[in-house]
Design an enzyme around this catalytic site. Structure first.
Site, PDB file in Angstrom:
ATOM      1  N   GLY A  75       0.786  -1.218   0.000  1.00 13.86           N
ATOM      2  CA  GLY A  75       0.000   0.000   0.000  1.00 13.86           C
ATOM      3  C   GLY A  75       0.819   1.269   0.000  1.00 13.86           C
ATOM      4  N   CYS A  76       2.127   1.158  -0.030  1.00 12.89           N
ATOM      5  CA  CYS A  76       2.983   2.345  -0.057  1.00 12.89           C
ATOM      6  C   CYS A  76       3.472   2.589  -1.484  1.00 12.89           C
ATOM      7  CB  CYS A  76       4.190   2.154   0.851  1.00 12.89           C
ATOM      8  SG  CYS A  76       3.784   1.954   2.594  1.00 12.89           S
ATOM      9  N   THR A  77       3.688   3.847  -1.819  1.00 13.79           N
ATOM     10  CA  THR A  77       4.269   4.149  -3.122  1.00 13.79           C
ATOM     11  C   THR A  77       5.762   3.863  -3.117  1.00 13.79           C
ATOM     12  OG1 THR A  77       4.684   6.441  -2.518  1.00 13.79           O
ATOM     13  CG2 THR A  77       2.607   5.963  -3.612  1.00 13.79           C
ATOM     14  N   THR A  78       6.322   3.743  -1.938  1.00 14.87           N
ATOM     15  CA  THR A  78       7.712   3.344  -1.816  1.00 14.87           C
ATOM     16  C   THR A  78       7.746   1.904  -1.304  1.00 14.87           C
ATOM     17  OG1 THR A  78       7.850   4.112   0.458  1.00 14.87           O
ATOM     18  CG2 THR A  78       8.391   5.695  -1.272  1.00 14.87           C
TER      19      THR A  78
END
Lengths: 477, 274
Positions: free
Chosen positions: B142-145
């Protein structure tokens, strides 16, 4: 029947890579005479004989008086400060900003004639129905559909693709049939077909990129066969900025009897799209990317195909008669619009189409091409920057966006710093294109994307801010 | 060394909670403002300049004096107060205290760039996760990173975390979360809400799930895996002849499965019983 492995992996074929990619540069001019401002039309030669190394920007069309400078005042949101800095909005591929005309159309609907459509006999309902159906006609006109009934309003383009997948796909595909798409598709154009492939036993095949980082249409052509039943492709890539020659591709697909669904989310807002000339079977678009409200998108489908498709969702509005044991369905488009639609939003989309049509899609396209080339040139001059997708030239046209990475700096760090320190809004992440990012060997990228209300000043501010960002993070190493 | 006479206002003094000082991080958090000049301020707050939760919990110490030196390397307008002497800490800070302390710290940094710099500093002192742990099954989804999280419950029943990211700012977030949660009891960890961390955001959404909201995603991942560990511990303790049990992250057949939430589809924790 499910294929031997998961459709995503097992059915992905490694086809030979062809270098040559023909590109469509035949954009139909439309409504150019109605442009209300004395904006000079841009002329960018598409001559194949021209030198690829010659300057791409031919005239001073980006200076004061440009389309961006003229139209900025129509967008209230652009005139604000973020973190004490003047906003530079370069996230248009994610969503566009809304001109005052669209905001007022929404406000007017809710203040003056908010009512449910189609079944009310009173004045407000009749007015709302007229405006809602007028919006449908505007969409049809905008993409040159033959009839308004070929336009189905959906929540968004994703729902439009799912509508085709669940309605046409589940009722037409069988084991062994092939769905061909590319690794550069948005997730919304991959996942529904994975589901359909799992349910029907159809095989999902993926076309790779050329060395120029463009979806390989040569490979695509070679992979077409009598087993191919559907081709799902983007018109303009939201990450690579590549523009595919959809008229040729669609012709090839029809030669083998396959249907074609075009994801036009990144093309419809920026260029003339003519579904009749393309001869596409399906095309999807998104309101919020074309200056319209969120919550509404559309599906174009040829009448004869839509008429043979079963409903996607059941409920009110989409029926002819309902009995306890069965129902008969309404004709398209009602058949596919169960329940109360996003009435005000559809009307707002109609207002957006009025607005951008008045400017003229060819003017928008020409201006964005020039501004996009300027962005590419300036960004590619920054040290340690890698831009994805094809390099623009006289013959290779890119959409007005650049996905990029900076060596040893995470794109999310870049986007965060640009926002916090410079008020520049760009996007970072995988842009809903994880397979493409994996193919490129990256986990994420940054993306600056333009619209016609952006200016050369915006690009300059972004580049200056990016250089400062790079210096900042470099100093911490 | 006394560089205070050379300080230009405004600036911030940060006190390192690597070695925590309860006087600076009391139940009622210290937030002192000195109006040296009408438009200037000096803020003292307790800050995890060098988060080291294990030191905090296992060998608690506090500082008896501080030395202030202006950080001019990156043009920071803050001052780091370095620890000169250390002494045992009678009681460690609670998670609530740490959250409050972090919240105060970031609230005191009014300039966005200062919050970014602070996070980058914390990122620089977060021990890197070994390559073998930077695997898909440890990913926080769920993180862009990319964020990798290892969760362990130790033999005392408290939680230990290891975390890393390919993004420096995200790593800074993770460093702060590590400082707050590593070594804490499960009940303390589960009591924290995303809203409690809202003041620490750097331009990120404060509420709701977002692909960019690292605070939210890592926090919830830590909490979900802590819950799993608690359940596993209860189950394991019910077995009489158990000498040692290590529960590895779940190995999903065919990859993570959708359980209604991308966070819930993540692997579970490691759990050790001795």
């Amino acid at each position: 029947m499910i294929t031997t492995t998961t459709p995503m992996e097992g059915a992905m074929l490694k086809l030979p890579c062809l270098r040559s990619v023909s590109r469509n540069t035949n954009f139909t001019n439309r409504s150019s005479n109605s442009f209300p401002w004395s904006y000079r039309r841009l002329h960018i030669s598409a001559s194949a004989s021209a030198s690829a190394s010659a300057p791409l920007v031919e005239g001073p069309k980006l200076g004061p008086g440009s389309l961006g400078h003229i139209t900025r005042s129509d967008f209230p949101i652009l005139h604000q400060e973020i973190n004490g800095l003047k906003l530079v909005y370069l996230d248009n591929a994610a969503t566009s900003q809304k001109p005052r005309a669209v905001i007022e159309a929404l406000q007017n609907y809710y203040e003056a004639y908010n009512s449910n459509v189609h079944r009310g006999i009173h004045y407000l309902s009749a007015k709302a129905t007229d405006e809602y159906e007028s919006a449908r006609q505007k969409v049809a006109n905008f993409i040159h559909a033959a009839e308004a009934k070929e336009i189905i309003f959906t929540r968004n383009a994703t729902e439009a693709i799912n509508l085709v997948a669940y309605s046409w796909g589940l009722s037409n595909l069988k084991p062994g049939d092939e769905i061909i798409t590319t690794i550069a598709e948005h997730h919304s154009a991959i996942v529904p077909w994975q589901i359909v492939a799992q349910k029907t036993g159809a095989v999902l095949r993926f076309v790779n990129l050329t060395e120029d980082e463009v979806p390989d249409v040569g490979q695509l052509r070679d992979s077409l066969s009598s087993s191919t039943k559907l081709l799902v492709m983007h018109h303009v890539s939201n990450m690579l900025a590549s523009v595919l020659p959809m008229d040729e591709v669609i012709s090839w697909a029809h030669d083998v009897g396959a249907k074609v669904l075009v994801d036009a989310c990144q093309s419809v807002p920026h260029m003339v799209v003519d579904v009749k000339n393309l001869d596409t079977d399906f095309l999807v678009g998104s309101s919020h990317k074309m200056c319209g409200p969120t919550g509404v998108g559309f599906l174009y489908g040829k009448s004869e195909i839509l008429s043979g498709m079963p409903p996607f969702l059941g409920g009110g509005e989409m029926i002819a008669d309902v009995y306890l044991d069965h129902s008969t369905y309404a004709e398209p488009p009602s058949r596919f619009e169960a329940g109360t639609p996003a009435i005000g939003e559809a009307i707002g989309l109609g207002a957006a189409i009025d607005y951008i049509s008045e400017i003229g899609m060819q003017q928008i396209h020409d201006y964005e091409m020039e501004l996009g080339n300027y962005l590419y040139d300036r960004l590619s001059s920054v040290s340690d920057v890698r831009i994805y997708g094809p390099a623009p030239s006289r013959t290779v046209k890119r959409a007005a966006l650049c996905s990029f990475n900076v060596k040893d700096i995470h794109p999310t760090d870049i986007a965060t710093f640009l926002d916090q320190q410079h008020g520049v809004a760009i996007r970072s992440g995988h842009h809903c294109a994880q397979p493409l990012h994996r193919h490129l060997g990256i986990n994420a990228s940054a993306r600056a994307s333009l619209h016609f209300y952006n200016t050369k000043d915006d690009v300059d501010k972004f580049i200056d801010a990016l250089k400062d960002t790079i210096n900042f993070f470099t100093s911490f190493k | 060394m006394d560089s205070s006479s050379n300080l230009n206002f405004p600036f911030t003094i940060s006190c390192t909670p690597t070695k925590l000082n309860p006087q600076f991080c009391p139940q009622k958090p210290t937030f002192l403002t000195f109006m040296k000049y009408p438009s200037s301020f000096l803020t003292i707050s307790s800050i995890p300049t060098k988060p080291n939760p294990q030191s905090c919990s296992k060998n608690p110490i506090f500082f008896t004096s501080i030395r202030c030196s202006r950080n001019i390397r990156h043009g920071l307008s803050s001052v780091s107060c370095l620890i000169m002497e250390e002494a045992p800490l009678d009681e460690r800070l609670s998670v609530v205290d740490k959250v409050r302390s972090l919240s105060l710290e970031f609230r005191s940094l009014s300039e966005p760039i200062d919050r970014v710099k602070r996070l980058l500093h914390y990122a620089s002192i977060l021990p890197p996760l070994c390559e073998s742990a930077r695997v898909q099954e440890n990913r926080v989804l769920g993180c862009t990173t990319q964020v990798w999280l290892e969760v362990r419950m130790n033999s005392r029943g408290s939680m230990n975390f290891s975390v890393d990211s390919d993004s420096e700012i995200t790593k800074g977030f993770c460093s702060c979360l590590m400082w707050v949660f590593d070594g804490a009891e499960p009940e303390e960890i589960l009591s924290v809400t995303a809203e409690d961390l809202g003041d620490m955001n750097v331009g990120l959404p404060k509420k709701g799930r977002s692909r960019v909201n690292t605070w939210h995603n890592v926090l919830f991942s830590m909490q979900n895996r802590t819950k799993d560990c608690v359940q596993e511990r209860k189950r394991a303790l019910s077995l009489e002849d158990l000498h040692s049990l290590v529960i590895r992250p779940h190995e999903h057949v065919g990859g993570p499965s959708a359980n209604g939430s991308y966070l819930e589809s993540e692997p579970k924790c490691s759990f050790e019983v001795k």
